[in-house]
Motif scaffolding. Structure first.
Motif, PDB file in Angstrom:
ATOM      1  N   GLN B 131       0.835  -1.204   0.000  1.00  0.00           N
ATOM      2  CA  GLN B 131       0.000   0.000   0.000  1.00  0.00           C
ATOM      3  C   GLN B 131       0.868   1.251   0.000  1.00  0.00           C
ATOM      4  N   HIS B 132       1.935   1.223   0.803  1.00  0.00           N
ATOM      5  CA  HIS B 132       2.851   2.367   0.816  1.00  0.00           C
ATOM      6  C   HIS B 132       3.606   2.439  -0.507  1.00  0.00           C
ATOM      7  N   GLY B 133       4.041   1.281  -1.007  1.00  0.00           N
ATOM      8  CA  GLY B 133       4.763   1.265  -2.284  1.00  0.00           C
ATOM      9  C   GLY B 133       3.926   1.848  -3.413  1.00  0.00           C
ATOM     10  N   VAL B 134       2.649   1.492  -3.441  1.00  0.00           N
ATOM     11  CA  VAL B 134       1.758   2.023  -4.480  1.00  0.00           C
ATOM     12  C   VAL B 134       1.595   3.536  -4.304  1.00  0.00           C
ATOM     13  N   ALA B 135       1.453   3.970  -3.068  1.00  0.00           N
ATOM     14  CA  ALA B 135       1.282   5.411  -2.830  1.00  0.00           C
ATOM     15  C   ALA B 135       2.546   6.180  -3.236  1.00  0.00           C
ATOM     16  N   GLU B 148      12.267   3.770  -6.803  1.00  0.00           N
ATOM     17  CA  GLU B 148      12.596   2.359  -6.606  1.00  0.00           C
ATOM     18  C   GLU B 148      12.031   1.893  -5.267  1.00  0.00           C
ATOM     19  N   ILE B 149      11.324   0.759  -5.325  1.00  0.00           N
ATOM     20  CA  ILE B 149      10.627   0.252  -4.136  1.00  0.00           C
ATOM     21  C   ILE B 149      11.251  -1.074  -3.719  1.00  0.00           C
ATOM     22  N   TYR B 150      11.562  -1.202  -2.431  1.00  0.00           N
ATOM     23  CA  TYR B 150      12.069  -2.462  -1.882  1.00  0.00           C
ATOM     24  C   TYR B 150      10.916  -3.193  -1.200  1.00  0.00           C
ATOM     25  N   MET B 151      10.723  -4.455  -1.598  1.00  0.00           N
ATOM     26  CA  MET B 151       9.608  -5.248  -1.071  1.00  0.00           C
ATOM     27  C   MET B 151      10.089  -6.676  -0.848  1.00  0.00           C
ATOM     28  N   GLY B 152       9.783  -7.240   0.305  1.00  0.00           N
ATOM     29  CA  GLY B 152      10.213  -8.600   0.609  1.00  0.00           C
ATOM     30  C   GLY B 152       9.631  -9.603  -0.380  1.00  0.00           C
ATOM     31  N   ALA B 153      10.406 -10.649  -0.699  1.00  0.00           N
ATOM     32  CA  ALA B 153       9.971 -11.630  -1.696  1.00  0.00           C
ATOM     33  C   ALA B 153       8.673 -12.329  -1.270  1.00  0.00           C
ATOM     34  N   THR B 154       8.527 -12.589   0.046  1.00  0.00           N
ATOM     35  CA  THR B 154       7.293 -13.203   0.546  1.00  0.00           C
ATOM     36  C   THR B 154       6.094 -12.305   0.268  1.00  0.00           C
ATOM     37  N   ASP B 155       6.308 -10.994   0.478  1.00  0.00           N
ATOM     38  CA  ASP B 155       5.214 -10.041   0.279  1.00  0.00           C
ATOM     39  C   ASP B 155       4.918  -9.834  -1.199  1.00  0.00           C
ATOM     40  N   VAL B 156       5.959  -9.888  -2.035  1.00  0.00           N
ATOM     41  CA  VAL B 156       5.746  -9.790  -3.486  1.00  0.00           C
ATOM     42  C   VAL B 156       4.768 -10.893  -3.918  1.00  0.00           C
ATOM     43  N   MET B 166       2.422  -1.069  -8.952  1.00  0.00           N
ATOM     44  CA  MET B 166       3.671  -0.288  -8.878  1.00  0.00           C
ATOM     45  C   MET B 166       4.383  -0.277 -10.218  1.00  0.00           C
ATOM     46  N   HIS B 167       4.414  -1.449 -10.883  1.00  0.00           N
ATOM     47  CA  HIS B 167       5.042  -1.516 -12.206  1.00  0.00           C
ATOM     48  C   HIS B 167       4.331  -0.584 -13.179  1.00  0.00           C
ATOM     49  N   MET B 168       2.995  -0.622 -13.163  1.00  0.00           N
ATOM     50  CA  MET B 168       2.229   0.209 -14.096  1.00  0.00           C
ATOM     51  C   MET B 168       2.452   1.692 -13.857  1.00  0.00           C
ATOM     52  N   LEU B 169       2.750   2.048 -12.604  1.00  0.00           N
ATOM     53  CA  LEU B 169       2.997   3.458 -12.266  1.00  0.00           C
ATOM     54  C   LEU B 169       4.432   3.872 -12.587  1.00  0.00           C
ATOM     55  N   GLY B 170       5.210   2.921 -13.082  1.00  0.00           N
ATOM     56  CA  GLY B 170       6.561   3.279 -13.526  1.00  0.00           C
ATOM     57  C   GLY B 170       7.650   3.058 -12.502  1.00  0.00           C
ATOM     58  N   ALA B 171       7.310   2.430 -11.369  1.00  0.00           N
ATOM     59  CA  ALA B 171       8.321   2.203 -10.337  1.00  0.00           C
ATOM     60  C   ALA B 171       9.105   0.925 -10.628  1.00  0.00           C
ATOM     61  N   VAL B 198      23.296   8.625  -1.027  1.00  0.00           N
ATOM     62  CA  VAL B 198      22.829   9.548  -0.008  1.00  0.00           C
ATOM     63  C   VAL B 198      22.633  10.980  -0.543  1.00  0.00           C
ATOM     64  N   ARG B 199      23.360  11.358  -1.568  1.00  0.00           N
ATOM     65  CA  ARG B 199      23.341  12.768  -1.948  1.00  0.00           C
ATOM     66  C   ARG B 199      22.113  13.168  -2.764  1.00  0.00           C
ATOM     67  N   ASP B 200      21.656  12.287  -3.671  1.00  0.00           N
ATOM     68  CA  ASP B 200      20.528  12.698  -4.527  1.00  0.00           C
ATOM     69  C   ASP B 200      19.199  12.057  -4.127  1.00  0.00           C
ATOM     70  N   THR B 201      19.238  11.128  -3.153  1.00  0.00           N
ATOM     71  CA  THR B 201      18.077  10.289  -2.897  1.00  0.00           C
ATOM     72  C   THR B 201      17.306  10.701  -1.652  1.00  0.00           C
ATOM     73  N   TYR B 202      15.982  10.690  -1.784  1.00  0.00           N
ATOM     74  CA  TYR B 202      15.102  10.899  -0.637  1.00  0.00           C
ATOM     75  C   TYR B 202      14.411   9.579  -0.326  1.00  0.00           C
ATOM     76  N   TYR B 203      14.432   9.193   0.960  1.00  0.00           N
ATOM     77  CA  TYR B 203      13.810   7.945   1.396  1.00  0.00           C
ATOM     78  C   TYR B 203      12.453   8.276   2.027  1.00  0.00           C
ATOM     79  N   ILE B 204      11.369   7.884   1.359  1.00  0.00           N
ATOM     80  CA  ILE B 204      10.026   8.094   1.923  1.00  0.00           C
ATOM     81  C   ILE B 204       9.686   6.896   2.804  1.00  0.00           C
ATOM     82  N   ILE B 205       9.882   7.041   4.110  1.00  0.00           N
ATOM     83  CA  ILE B 205       9.486   5.972   5.037  1.00  0.00           C
ATOM     84  C   ILE B 205       7.964   6.037   5.196  1.00  0.00           C
ATOM     85  N   GLY B 206       7.325   4.869   5.193  1.00  0.00           N
ATOM     86  CA  GLY B 206       5.873   4.830   5.155  1.00  0.00           C
ATOM     87  C   GLY B 206       5.212   4.719   6.506  1.00  0.00           C
TER      88      GLY B 206
END
Lengths: 283, 412
Positions: B131-135, B148-156, B166-171, B198-206
Motif C-alpha cells: 500500500q505504501h509502495g503504491v502510494a 525504486e521500491i524495496y519489497m520482501g519476496a514473501t510479500d511480493v 507499482m510496475h504500471m505506475l513506472g516504479a 545519499v546525496r541525490d536520494t530521498y527515502y520516503i518511510i511509510g
C-alpha cells in the motif's frame, strides 16, 4: 621517541610501534563464530602471524544494515552456528590467553549490546581483553549511552568518519573518539564499490588536520595493490569482505568449514600484508 | 550507568508534546543510524521544520490532499455491524476510499513535497503490503521523479496485485530475499540503498518509525485522519468520540487517528497488534508491544520482537502490513504511559472479521484494518449503546482477495 608519554593502550602501543617501523597498519575484519566457533578461533589465532596488526571482530547481528552481502552472509552463518554475544566475548578471552599484544576491536550494531545490557557488556568486554569497539548505529549525539561509559572503563570508542561528515560535523565525530579514526572511503555498504584514491587522500588529510589520532581507511578494499595505494594516504587499511568471502567460497557442500577455510583466509591476509609492506608476495 | 529498560511511566502534562529535541518520546525514538546518514537526517529535520511552518507548503499540501487524494474521507455509521454487535455505535473512518486505497497517500503527498523542496531527484521506499509502495509510486509518477521500491519476496508473492500496480505506475520493484523476505528486510535494503546514494536520494518511510524526524513527521502528515474525525463527529453527534480503535504494524494510521485525541481524557484508545498464530507461539506473531521488549532497530529505540541475544525475530502475521517485528516509538511510549491500550488479534480472528464486514457492510477491508475490526467485535458488545466508537478503515481489501480466497479454500 623520548619526549612523548608512554602509550597506554594496546591500540596506542601498536600504532606507535608501526610508526617507528614506518609502515601502515593492516586491520583485518572477520565475524565471530563464522562459520563456527572453533574454525573462527583458529582463523583469529593465526591472523597476527599472517600479518594482521589489528583485529576487528564482528559481533553477529540479524539485521546488519550498513553491511553488504558478504558480511551479511557471514553474520547469518555465525548465528546459524549458534554464535551469541557471550560466545563472542569467550572467543576474545581465548584469543587473549594466547596473544596479549594484538589489539582487538569489537564491531557491530547496538541492539545485542543494549539488551545484554550495556553496562554488563562493557564490563565483560574489558575483562575479556577487548581494546575498543565500533558500534555502527550509535552516533556522537548518543555518546552518553555507550561511548562515555566505554571510555570510563578504558575502552576506546572508535568512530566512523564518512564522505558526508562535513567540516561542521567533524569536531563532534572526533570529540570522544580514541584509538584511531576509521574513515569510510565510500558512501555505501561494506564490500561495495572501490574507493577513488584522490578523494580518499583529500579526506584523510582533512581529518588529520583536526586530530592527532591515526586514521585508517576501510570499505571496499580488496587487492594488495589497492591496499598499498590507500595505505599511502593513511595510517592503515581495513579489509573485511574479502576475508569473509574466502570463508564462504571454501565451505563444504554441507555449508560447514572445508579443509581450506582457515588456510585460505590466512593466505589472503599474507598477500595483503606483503602488498602493504611493498614487498613481493610471499606465497 | 545501567542501560534503561523501561521508560519513566509517570503521566506527562500533555501527551502531545513529543518528541524532544533529540527525537525521543521518553525512552523511545532517537537517531540510531550510521554516520553516513547522520548529516542527512539532520538536514531533513531542518527542512521539515521549515516546511511545517511555511503557509505556502501547507496550502499546497491541503490542495493536493483534497483534489488528488480525495480528502476528507467520510465518517460512516456502520449501522448493520452496530445492530449485529449490540453495543457501541460504530463508525468507520473511510480512509480506504482515498486515492490508491489506503491512508498511505496522506504521508506520501507530504513527503514528496518535502523531497522536491530539498532538491532531491530520486525516491526510494520500503513496503510491506504494497500500500505504501503504491502510494509512493503514485506520487512519483505525479511529480515525475524516478522511484525504486524495496519489497520482501514473501510479500511480493502474497500481495501481487500491488506489485503490478507499482510496475504500471513506472516504479522499479526490488524483490528482497534476505531474512524472511518481509517488511523488516525491505527496510534494511532501502537503508542500504540510501547510505549508498545519499546525496541525490530521498527515502520516503511509510510508517511512523525510523530515525527522528520520521516518526514525528509521518504522524503529523497522518494526523489529518484524527483531525477530520474530530470535526466530523462534532457535526454528526455534537461531541467527541468515546472510543478509538486502529490496527498497528509500524503504527502510522493509528497514530494519525489517535494523536489529535491524546489529551482528551474521556477518549479511550485501543491499538490492535498482529498476534499471528497466537501470542504464546514462539516467533509466531508480530505483537511487539504485547510480546516484545525494548531494543534498537532501523534508527529508533522501540519495542521489538527479539531473542535473548538481541537478534531480531521474523515473527508472523497473515497481514503483510502488520508483519513487522517493531513499532513506531511514540506507540511504545504511549504503551508505557498507559495512555493507549495495545491488544492482540490473531490471523484467524482477523479473517473472520474480514468476512463479517464484507457481508454486513458491503465493504471488503484490507487484512490490516480487519485486525482492528476483530477487536471491535470483542469490544463493542461490552460498551453502552451511546458509546461512540470510531475504527480506522485504513485500507481496502482488493489487494488481499486472492490471498484470502486461498486461506478460505475458495475456488476462483
Amino acid at each position: 621517541m623520548p619526549s612523548q608519554t608512554p602509550p597506554q593502550t594496546r591500540i596506542d602501543r601498536c600504532f606507535a610501534a608501526l610508526k617507528r617501523e614506518g609502515r601502515p597498519a593492516f586491520v583485518t575484519f572477520v565475524t565471530a563464530g563464522d562459520p563456527d566457533y572453533e574454525t573462527s578461533k583458529a582463523i583469529l589465532l593465526g591472523l597476527p602471524e599472517a600479518g594482521a596488526d589489528v583485529i576487528e571482530i564482528g559481533m553477529p547481528f540479524s539485521d546488519p544494515m550498513a553491511d553488504g552481502p558478504a558480511v551479511q552472509a557471514s553474520s547469518l552463518r555465525a548465528l546459524q552456528a549458534g554464535q551469541t554475544m557471550k560466545r563472542t566475548l569467550q572467543l576474545v578471552r581465548e584469543f587473549r590467553a594466547k596473544d596479549n599484544l594484538t589489539p582487538i576491536i569489537l564491531m557491530g550494531y547496538y541492539n545485542p549490546i543494549y539488551v545484554y545490557p550495556s553496562a554488563a557488556f562493557l564490563d565483560e568486554a574489558r575483562d575479556s581483553g577487548v581494546d575498543g569497539m565500533i558500534v555502527v548505529d550509535v552516533p556522537p549525539e548518543a555518546d552518553e549511552e555507550l561511548c562515555l561509559p566505554a571510555m570510563e572503563r578504558g575502552l576506546s570508542f572508535i568512530r566512523l568518519a564518512t564522505p558526508t561528515t562535513d567540516d561542521k560535523r567533524l569536531p563532534a565525530v572526533l570529540a570522544n573518539t580514541s584509538g584511531f579514526v576509521y574513515y569510510v572511503s565510500i558512501t555505501g555498504i561494506t564490500g561495495a564499490a572501490a574507493p577513488v584514491v584522490s578523494d580518499v587522500r583529500a579526506q584523510v588529510a582533512r581529518i588529520k588536520r583536526s586530530t592527532p589520532l591515526p586514521v585508517v581507511v576501510g570499505f571496499g578494499v580488496r587487492t594488495p595493490e589497492q591496499a598499498k595505494t590507500l595505505a599511502d594516504c593513511a595510517d592503515g587499511v581495513v579489509v573485511g569482505s574479502a576475508l569473509v568471502e574466502a570463508i564462504r567460497t571454501t565451505l563444504g557442500p554441507d555449508g560447514k568449514a572445508g579443509p581450506d577455510t582457515i588456510s585460505s583466509v590466512h593466505r589472503i591476509v599474507q598477500n595483503l600484508a606483503a602488498g602493504l609492506r611493498g614487498a613481493a608476495s610471499r606465497v | 550507568m545501567a542501560s534503561p529498560t523501561t521508560s519513566d511511566t509517570q503521566a506527562p502534562n500533555s501527551f502531545r508534546a513529543g518528541p524532544d529535541d533529540h527525537g525521543f518520546f521518553g525512552l523511545y525514538g532517537g537517531r540510531f543510524v550510521a554516520e553516513t546518514l547522520m548529516p542527512l537526517i539532520l538536514e531533513l529535520e531542518q527542512a521539515y521544520e521549515a516546511a511545517k511552518n511555511d503557509a505556502g507548503f501547507q496550502a499546497e499540501l491541503r490542495d493536493l490532499l483534497e483534489h488528488y487524494g480525495g480528502r476528507p474521507s467520510p465518517l460512516y455509521f456502520a449501522e448493520r455491524l452496530t445492530e449485529h454487535l449490540k453495543g457501541a455505535k460504530i463508525y468507520f473512518k473511510r480512509d480506504e476510499l482515498n486515492h490508491t486505497g489506503s491512508h498511505k497517500i496522506n504521508n506520501c503527498l507530504g513527503q514528496i513535497q518535502l523531497a522536491r523542496r530539498m532538491g532531491k531527484t530520486r525516491i526510494i521506499a520500503e513496503t510491506g503490503a504494497g500500500q505504501h509502495g503504491v502510494a509512493v509510486a503514485t506520487v512519483c509518477a505525479r511529480f515525475g521523479l524516478p522511484c525504486e521500491i524495496y519489497m520482501g519476496a514473501t510479500d511480493v508473492a502474497r500481495q501481487s496485485p500491488n506489485v503490478a500496480r507499482m510496475h504500471m505506475l513506472g516504479a522499479k520493484v526490488h524483490s528482497v530475499t534476505s531474512g524472511a523476505g518481509t517488511l523488516k528486510d525491505s527496510m534494511n535494503e532501502a537503508l542500504r540503498d540510501w547510505v549508498t546514494n545519499v546525496r541525490d536520494t530521498y527515502y520516503i518511510i511509510g510508517t511512523a518509525a525510523g530515525p527522528h524526524p520520521y516518526p514525528a513527521m509521518v504522524r503529523d502528515f497522518q494526523a489529518v485522519i484524527g483531525n477530520e474525525v474530530r470535526k466530523q463527529m462534532q457535526e454528526r453527534e455534537g461531541r467527541l468520540p468515546d472510543t478509538l480503535v486502529a490496527a498497528i504494524g509500524g503504527g502510522s494510521n493509528a497514530i494519525g487517528l489517535f494523536y489529535p485525541f491524546l489529551d482528551d481524557k474521556s477518549v479511550k484508545i485501543y491499538g490492535v497488534e498482529a498476534a499471528g498464530h497466537g501470542i504464546d507461539v514462539p516467533n509466531g506473531h508480530n505483537a511487539s508491544m504485547t510480546g516484545g521488549r525494548p531494543g534498537v532497530l532501523h534508527g529508533n529505540r522501540t519495542y521489538l520482537i527479539q531473542d535473548e541475544d538481541g537478534q531480531i525475530l521474523e515473527g508472523h502475521s497473515i497481514s503483510a502490513g502488520l508483519d513487522y517485528p517493531g513499532v513506531g516509538p511514540e506507540h511504545s511510549w504511549l504503551k508505557d504511559t498507559g495512555r493507549v491500550s495495545y491488544v492482540p488479534i490473531t490471523d484467524k480472528e482477523a479473517l473472520d472479521a474480514f468476512q463479517l464486514c464484507a457481508k454486513l457492510e458491503g465493504i471488503i477491508p484490507a487484512l490490516e484494518p480487519s485486525h482492528a475490526l476483530a477487536y471491535v467485535q470483542k469490544l463493542a458488545p461490552t460498551l453502552p449503546k451511546d458509546d461512540l466508537l470510531v475504527m480506522n478503515m485504513c485500507g481496502r481489501g482488493d489487494k488481499d482477495v486472492f490471498a484470502v480466497a486461498g486461506y478460505l479454500g475458495m475456488k476462483i
